[in-house]
Structures are given as C-alpha cells and as structure tokens.
Motif scaffolding. Structure first.
Motif, short mmCIF file in Angstrom:
data_model
loop_
_atom_site.label_atom_id
_atom_site.label_comp_id
_atom_site.label_asym_id
_atom_site.label_seq_id
_atom_site.Cartn_x
_atom_site.Cartn_y
_atom_site.Cartn_z
N PRO A 297 0.81 -1.23 0.00
CA PRO A 297 0.00 0.00 0.00
C PRO A 297 0.84 1.27 0.00
CG PRO A 297 -0.86 -1.58 1.59
CD PRO A 297 0.48 -2.10 1.14
N GLU B 220 2.30 1.77 -3.48
CA GLU B 220 1.23 2.19 -4.41
C GLU B 220 0.85 3.65 -4.18
OE1 GLU B 220 -1.84 -0.65 -3.70
OE2 GLU B 220 -0.78 -2.29 -4.74
N GLN B 221 0.80 4.05 -2.91
CA GLN B 221 0.50 5.45 -2.62
C GLN B 221 1.60 6.37 -3.12
OE1 GLN B 221 -0.41 6.18 1.51
NE2 GLN B 221 -0.75 8.37 1.21
N LEU C 235 5.88 6.21 4.79
CA LEU C 235 5.74 6.96 3.54
C LEU C 235 6.46 8.29 3.60
CD1 LEU C 235 4.36 7.29 0.73
CD2 LEU C 235 2.41 8.30 1.95
N SER D 185 1.25 6.77 -6.81
CA SER D 185 0.14 7.67 -7.16
C SER D 185 0.53 9.13 -6.92
CB SER D 185 -1.09 7.32 -6.33
OG SER D 185 -1.57 6.03 -6.65
#
Length: 222
Positions: free
Chosen positions: A22, A25-26, A205, A29
């Motif tokens: 996740p 993927e973030q 992140l 994006s």
C-alpha cells in the motif's frame, strides 16, 4: 521533477514487502509518471536450516521444518500492522524437507522478467499473494507455473528461461548488486535520480517523500 527510479531489494516470500505494497502504491500515485520501480532479488533464504532454532533442527527434518513454518507464520502475522493487509497463516506451508530455499521464487521472478517484463511485477505480487493469502506451497515448480498461467505469461518461454540458466544468471547479477551495496536488511530501497542516490530502509511513507525531496530539490543528501 526529474525521473526517479526506486530499486527494491527483496525476496518474493517476504511478508514485509507484502505489507509495504500500500505504501509503494500510494507513493506511485503521488508521483504519477515520475517514479519507476525496479525489483532486485536478494535471496533471503538460501537454506531454511540457517533460520531454524536448535530444538527445531533436533527433530526429524520433516517435522522440524513444519515446526519452523509455524513459528515463521507467527512472524508474518506480527508484520500485519505495517500495512494492515490481511494474511492467512493457519496452513502456511512454504517450506518442506525437499523445498528448503526461497531460491525458486527468486528464479521465478527473474524468469518472468526475461519472458514478459511488462507483466513481471504483477507476477511478483501474485507470488506474494499465493504465499500469504492462499497459503500454497509456492516453492514447488508446479505452483509457480500455476501463477505463470494466472498472470498470462507464456508458460513455455518462462520454463525455458527458468531451466536453461538464464534466470540463474540474472539472479546472480541481482545478488552481486545486493552484495556490492552492502545490503543486509530486506526490503531495502535505492532511490535514484540522474546523478544522486539514497539507500533507505523504512516502512514510513514520509521517509520516502523526504528522500525524494532531497534528491530532486537540491537539499543536502546525508
């Protein structure tokens, strides 16, 4: 912003990489069209005996590995908070007496890269999901071929690359790069622009965003 490559040093069996999906993927994006991910296989488990405890090694080999797999399943489950992705570990069976290494998984990804580069990363994700969600014996070649078909990769070409030494040669190049950079903890991430690079080990992140800012905005690189 100049293009960025993030080289991910990993092994398909790693729950840590599964739980990092996740976050990556973030990140993809947030920097759409500016980041390219490249996966390097670093072969975490050359022989499962290297990770077994003395009481596990003292058992009959088949039983010892089963006991180890139950302990490994608990380690996987402890990693769930990283990405909050579900895992199913009640029938975990990745290793057995005749399948004692994650090498087949590493070779499978390299064969997928050689056969169909555009589908290789989907194949890698499918490998992971087979291990941590479907609990299949994914180190078995017939299971690998099942995922090849699931991903839509040419089975005959894949098998040729897997068996004729092409995948092994490609894996050795990955292992040489892993060794050259002194990487001992997986997953690790090499974040690169045209003339700068940072090696990062994180599940946060914001750490990746900060590293990208350093590389692309002229901030000092530690």
């Amino acid at each position: 912003m100049e293009p960025i490559q993030i080289t991910v040093f990993t092994d398909p069996m790693m729950g840590l990489s599964y739980e990092s999906e996740p976050m990556l993927e973030q990140l993809g994006s947030m920097f759409a069209g500016q980041i390219r991910f490249h996966y390097v296989m670093s072969l975490l488990v050359r022989d499962v005996y290297d990770f077994m405890l003395p009481h596990e090694k003292a058992l009959d080999p088949a039983e010892g590995i089963r006991v180890y797999c139950r302990r490994l399943a608990q380690i996987y489950q402890s990693e769930i908070p990283i990405g909050n992705l579900p895992m199913r570990m009640d029938r975990f069976c990745l290793f057995d007496e005749t399948h004692r290494s994650s090498r087949p998984l590493n070779l499978a990804y390299k064969a997928a890269q050689l056969t169909d580069p555009e589908k290789a990363d989907v194949f890698l994700k499918n490998l992971r999901h087979s291990i941590v969600l479907e609990q299949r014996p994914t180190t078995h070649f017939e299971e690998i071929l099942r995922i090849v078909r699931q991903t839509g990769i040419d089975e005959a070409a894949f098998t040729t690359h897997y068996q004729n030494g092409d995948a092994e040669n490609a894996l050795q190049q990955d292992l040489l790069l892993t060794q050259k950079l002194g990487i001992r903890s997986l997953p690790s991430y090499l974040i690169q622009t045209k003339d700068k690079a940072l090696l990062l080990q994180s599940f946060d992140l914001q750490d990746f965003i900060t590293a990208i800012d350093k590389l692309t905005k002229g901030s000092p690189v530690d």
